[in-house]
Design an enzyme around this catalytic site. Structure first.
Site, PDB file in Angstrom:
ATOM      1  N   ARG A 120       0.424  -1.190   0.148  1.00 49.00           N
ATOM      2  CA  ARG A 120       0.259  -0.297   0.237  1.00 49.00           C
ATOM      3  C   ARG A 120       0.897   1.377  -0.459  1.00 49.00           C
ATOM      4  O   ARG A 120       0.273   2.147  -0.840  1.00 49.00           O
ATOM      5  CB  ARG A 120      -0.533  -0.244   1.404  1.00 49.00           C
ATOM      6  N   TYR A 121       1.921   1.921   0.837  1.00 47.85           N
ATOM      7  CA  TYR A 121       2.886   2.791   0.537  1.00 47.85           C
ATOM      8  C   TYR A 121       4.260   2.937  -0.247  1.00 47.85           C
ATOM      9  O   TYR A 121       4.300   1.267  -0.253  1.00 47.85           O
ATOM     10  CB  TYR A 121       2.833   2.515   2.451  1.00 47.85           C
ATOM     11  N   ARG A 124       7.124   0.216   1.151  1.00 51.22           N
ATOM     12  CA  ARG A 124       7.352  -0.975   2.617  1.00 51.22           C
ATOM     13  C   ARG A 124       5.597  -2.099   2.204  1.00 51.22           C
ATOM     14  O   ARG A 124       4.760  -1.284   1.717  1.00 51.22           O
ATOM     15  CB  ARG A 124       7.619  -0.043   3.669  1.00 51.22           C
ATOM     16  N   CYS A 133      -3.531 -16.756  15.481  1.00 46.49           N
ATOM     17  CA  CYS A 133      -3.059 -15.961  16.648  1.00 46.49           C
ATOM     18  C   CYS A 133      -3.016 -17.002  17.534  1.00 46.49           C
ATOM     19  O   CYS A 133      -4.464 -18.541  17.717  1.00 46.49           O
ATOM     20  CB  CYS A 133      -3.471 -15.063  16.717  1.00 46.49           C
ATOM     21  N   CYS A 137      -8.607 -12.049  19.527  1.00 43.26           N
ATOM     22  CA  CYS A 137      -9.601 -10.565  19.955  1.00 43.26           C
ATOM     23  C   CYS A 137     -10.754 -10.803  19.294  1.00 43.26           C
ATOM     24  O   CYS A 137     -10.696 -10.316  17.678  1.00 43.26           O
ATOM     25  CB  CYS A 137      -8.719  -9.110  19.696  1.00 43.26           C
ATOM     26  N   CYS A 140     -10.517  -7.957  16.288  1.00 45.63           N
ATOM     27  CA  CYS A 140      -9.935  -7.950  15.281  1.00 45.63           C
ATOM     28  C   CYS A 140     -10.132  -7.783  13.444  1.00 45.63           C
ATOM     29  O   CYS A 140     -10.935  -8.282  12.951  1.00 45.63           O
ATOM     30  CB  CYS A 140      -9.939  -9.708  14.776  1.00 45.63           C
ATOM     31  N   ARG A 142      -8.452  -8.510  10.950  1.00 45.56           N
ATOM     32  CA  ARG A 142      -8.540  -8.966   9.740  1.00 45.56           C
ATOM     33  C   ARG A 142      -8.925 -10.293  10.310  1.00 45.56           C
ATOM     34  O   ARG A 142      -9.171 -11.517   9.900  1.00 45.56           O
ATOM     35  CB  ARG A 142      -6.893  -9.593   9.535  1.00 45.56           C
ATOM     36  N   ASP A 302     -11.276  -0.116  14.559  1.00 51.66           N
ATOM     37  CA  ASP A 302     -11.426  -0.910  12.604  1.00 51.66           C
ATOM     38  C   ASP A 302     -13.082  -0.955  12.996  1.00 51.66           C
ATOM     39  O   ASP A 302     -13.729  -1.530  13.616  1.00 51.66           O
ATOM     40  CB  ASP A 302     -10.348  -1.849  12.137  1.00 51.66           C
ATOM     41  N   ASP A 339      -7.273   4.506  10.917  1.00 52.08           N
ATOM     42  CA  ASP A 339      -7.128   3.660   9.686  1.00 52.08           C
ATOM     43  C   ASP A 339      -8.497   4.217   8.416  1.00 52.08           C
ATOM     44  O   ASP A 339      -9.060   3.443   8.416  1.00 52.08           O
ATOM     45  CB  ASP A 339      -7.075   2.201   9.966  1.00 52.08           C
ATOM     46  N   LYS A 346      -3.001   4.221   7.106  1.00 52.91           N
ATOM     47  CA  LYS A 346      -3.352   5.331   8.735  1.00 52.91           C
ATOM     48  C   LYS A 346      -3.111   6.349   8.365  1.00 52.91           C
ATOM     49  O   LYS A 346      -2.132   7.650   7.855  1.00 52.91           O
ATOM     50  CB  LYS A 346      -1.881   5.066   9.216  1.00 52.91           C
TER      51      LYS A 346
HETATM   52  C1  LIG Z   1       0.421  -0.051   9.336  1.00 56.97           C
HETATM   53  C2  LIG Z   1       0.730  -1.176   7.965  1.00 56.97           C
HETATM   54  C3  LIG Z   1       2.277  -0.580   7.037  1.00 56.97           C
HETATM   55  C4  LIG Z   1       3.349  -0.480   7.655  1.00 56.97           C
HETATM   56  O1  LIG Z   1       3.168   0.879   8.835  1.00 56.97           O
HETATM   57  P1  LIG Z   1       3.962   1.716   9.052  1.00 56.97           P
HETATM   58  O2  LIG Z   1       3.183   3.116   9.951  1.00 56.97           O
HETATM   59  O3  LIG Z   1       4.952   2.174   8.657  1.00 56.97           O
HETATM   60  O4  LIG Z   1       4.303   1.250  10.539  1.00 56.97           O
HETATM   61  C5  LIG Z   1       2.937  -1.176   6.152  1.00 56.97           C
HETATM   62  N1  LIG Z   1       2.070  -1.651   5.424  1.00 56.97           N
HETATM   63  C6  LIG Z   1       0.991  -1.755   5.396  1.00 56.97           C
HETATM   64  C7  LIG Z   1      -0.497  -2.187   4.721  1.00 56.97           C
HETATM   65  C8  LIG Z   1       0.068  -1.213   7.006  1.00 56.97           C
HETATM   66  O5  LIG Z   1      -1.318  -1.485   7.376  1.00 56.97           O
HETATM   67  S1  SF4 Z   2      -6.302  -8.182  16.475  1.00 54.18           S
HETATM   68 FE1  SF4 Z   2      -6.604 -10.311  15.313  1.00 54.18          FE
HETATM   69  S2  SF4 Z   2      -4.368 -11.282  14.382  1.00 54.18           S
HETATM   70 FE2  SF4 Z   2      -4.200  -8.784  16.150  1.00 54.18          FE
HETATM   71  S3  SF4 Z   2      -3.544 -10.110  17.648  1.00 54.18           S
HETATM   72 FE3  SF4 Z   2      -5.819 -10.419  17.825  1.00 54.18          FE
HETATM   73  S4  SF4 Z   2      -6.603 -11.768  16.789  1.00 54.18           S
HETATM   74 FE4  SF4 Z   2      -4.015 -11.742  16.065  1.00 54.18          FE
END
Ligand SMILES: *Cc1c(COP(=O)(O)O)cnc(C)c1O
Ligand code: SF4
Length: 393
Positions: A120-121, A124, A133, A137, A140, A142, A302, A339, A346
């Site tokens: 995305r960025y 990185r 996990c 949570c 979560c 995801r 989220d 986000d 972010k």
């Molecule tokens: C959070 C995140 C990162 C890392 O972001 P930083 O601000 O550099 O810590 C990289 N890719 C995605 C998709 C993210 O959600």
């Molecule tokens: S938020 Fe989701 S990915 Fe993160 S520790 Fe909890 S269950 Fe795992």
């Protein structure tokens, strides 16, 4: 007891008495992993006042709780900050107009096809290596992949992900997440990290996010630390929601990671009823900085299905930040972020302390300043059209 047998014919779950006497260091992390509670009925009798949730909750998101985490929960109080994070609740029903997608951050859209890399960025990537996990949570972000039967990260996806990272020299930062990368064996981690280091020498920063360090601290072993050190993992961000999760065992294992030369950060999700309180946050961030773990991000919850009851409104997030900045050690103050929906990424939540304003006579601007205590002052010298007085001699 009978219900335990019904839902888990194979695994041996701990009773309350066994849990009270339980020493998490007495067995391997793998053994403990297999002894996770995976249904609320299994915790009836282990905890009191367990909500008897509808089974539809499980269709959306599974339950998994390590014995170590269950032991940290308040036996009686359903509002215990640890119970709130992990115990299923009727609040998880779908709220119309709130979130209809399990991918509210639009991560799928930024995922490189055939891989589990979210790019995305610039420079990185987020590499989603695992789909599970140690303890799940309820909020979560995801849910679309974590614990879902069809959300697994296949082996060839991992290979394709490593190929992508290796063939894109502009990638200088790889963040391993999931799920939790530490759910993998040391051998598997050794392979993945080794391949990234061997085939992608352009990666300057290799980091990981893991809540397993907190949920099952015995996962951190000298053998694991040797693997992380060997492949020069530079940073591990752990996730703690409340100071109650900080135990002597966690401190000990964090130190083990630090001794391998790895920088540590903390991320937290701002959760109603868990940590949406200035005093709780001050305590959490001072305790972590004391451990040498730098508070990094506080995320707004989220808008994922089943998490509406955890949302802390934006104005409250601002107040919480203002209760930290200036009031506790600067390095203990994390960045607050939300986000953005649909893949905006972010976005920092930053209260205004310094702002430029037009002068009433239109001759330029002044800069209005406010400190952490609410005292204000004007700094016209920082405005534009400010001119130094002409020298008289
Ligand atoms: C959070 C995140 C990162 C890392 O972001 P930083 O601000 O550099 O810590 C990289 N890719 C995605 C998709 C993210 O959600
Ligand atoms: S938020 Fe989701 S990915 Fe993160 S520790 Fe909890 S269950 Fe795992």
């Amino acid at each position: 007891m009978d219900q335990k047998v019904e839902f888990n014919p194979i695994k041996k779950l701990l009773t309350r008495e066994e849990l009270d006497a339980y020493d998490p260091e007495s067995e391997s992390w793998q053994k403990q992993f297999t002894r996770r509670y995976s249904h609320h009925s299994e915790l009836m009798g282990v905890l009191n006042n367990v909500e008897d949730v509808d089974n539809t909750v499980y269709k959306k998101f599974a339950v998994a709780i390590t014995p170590y985490m269950a032991k940290l929960m308040d036996k009686d109080d359903p509002n215990c900050p640890i119970r709130l994070q992990y115990m299923p609740s009727h609040h998880e029903q779908t709220v119309p107009g709130f979130a209809t997608s399990l991918d509210q951050l639009g991560e799928e859209g930024d995922t490189i096809p055939g891989t589990s890399v979210v790019h995305r960025y610039p420079r990185r990537v987020l590499f989603l290596v695992s789909n599970t996990c140690a303890t799940l949570c309820r909020f979560c972000t995801r849910k679309r992949m974590v614990s879902q039967p069809d959300g697994s990260v296949a082996k060839d996806e991992i290979e394709a992900s490593i190929d992508y990272i290796a063939s894109n020299p502009e990638i200088e930062d790889v963040l391993l997440s999931g799920g939790d990368p530490l759910t993998f064996t040391d051998e598997r981690l050794d392979y993945i990290l080794g391949e990234i280091r061997r085939r992608a020498p352009h990666v300057r920063f290799l980091r990981m996010g893991s809540r397993m360090v907190v949920q099952l601290p015995t996962r951190v072993t000298p053998e694991l630390c040797a693997v992380l050190e060997k492949h020069r993992v530079q940073m591990i961000n752990i996730h703690i929601g409340h100071p109650k999760e900080i135990t002597p065992l966690l401190r000990q294992r964090v130190k083990m990671i630090q001794k391998a030369g790895i920088m540590m950060g903390l991320q937290t999700v701002c959760l109603k009823g868990v940590n949406d309180d200035v005093m709780v946050m001050r305590d959490l961030f001072m305790q972590t900085i004391e451990m040498g773990v730098r508070p990094y991000y506080v995320y707004s919850t989220d808008m994922v299905e089943g998490a509406a009851h955890f949302i802390v409104p934006h104005h409250r997030m601002i107040e919480l930040y203002e209760g930290l900045r200036g009031w506790i050690s600067g390095p203990a103050v994390p960045t607050f972020v939300v986000d953005g929906l649909g893949g905006l990424g972010k976005l920092p939540i930053i209260p205004t302390y310094v702002r430029e304003e037009e002068l009433p006579d239109g001759s330029g601007t002044t800069v209005k300043c406010r400190n952490y205590k609410g005292m204000t002052i004007d700094m016209p010298g920082l405005g534009h059209n400010f001119s130094l007085p002409t020298r008289s001699n």
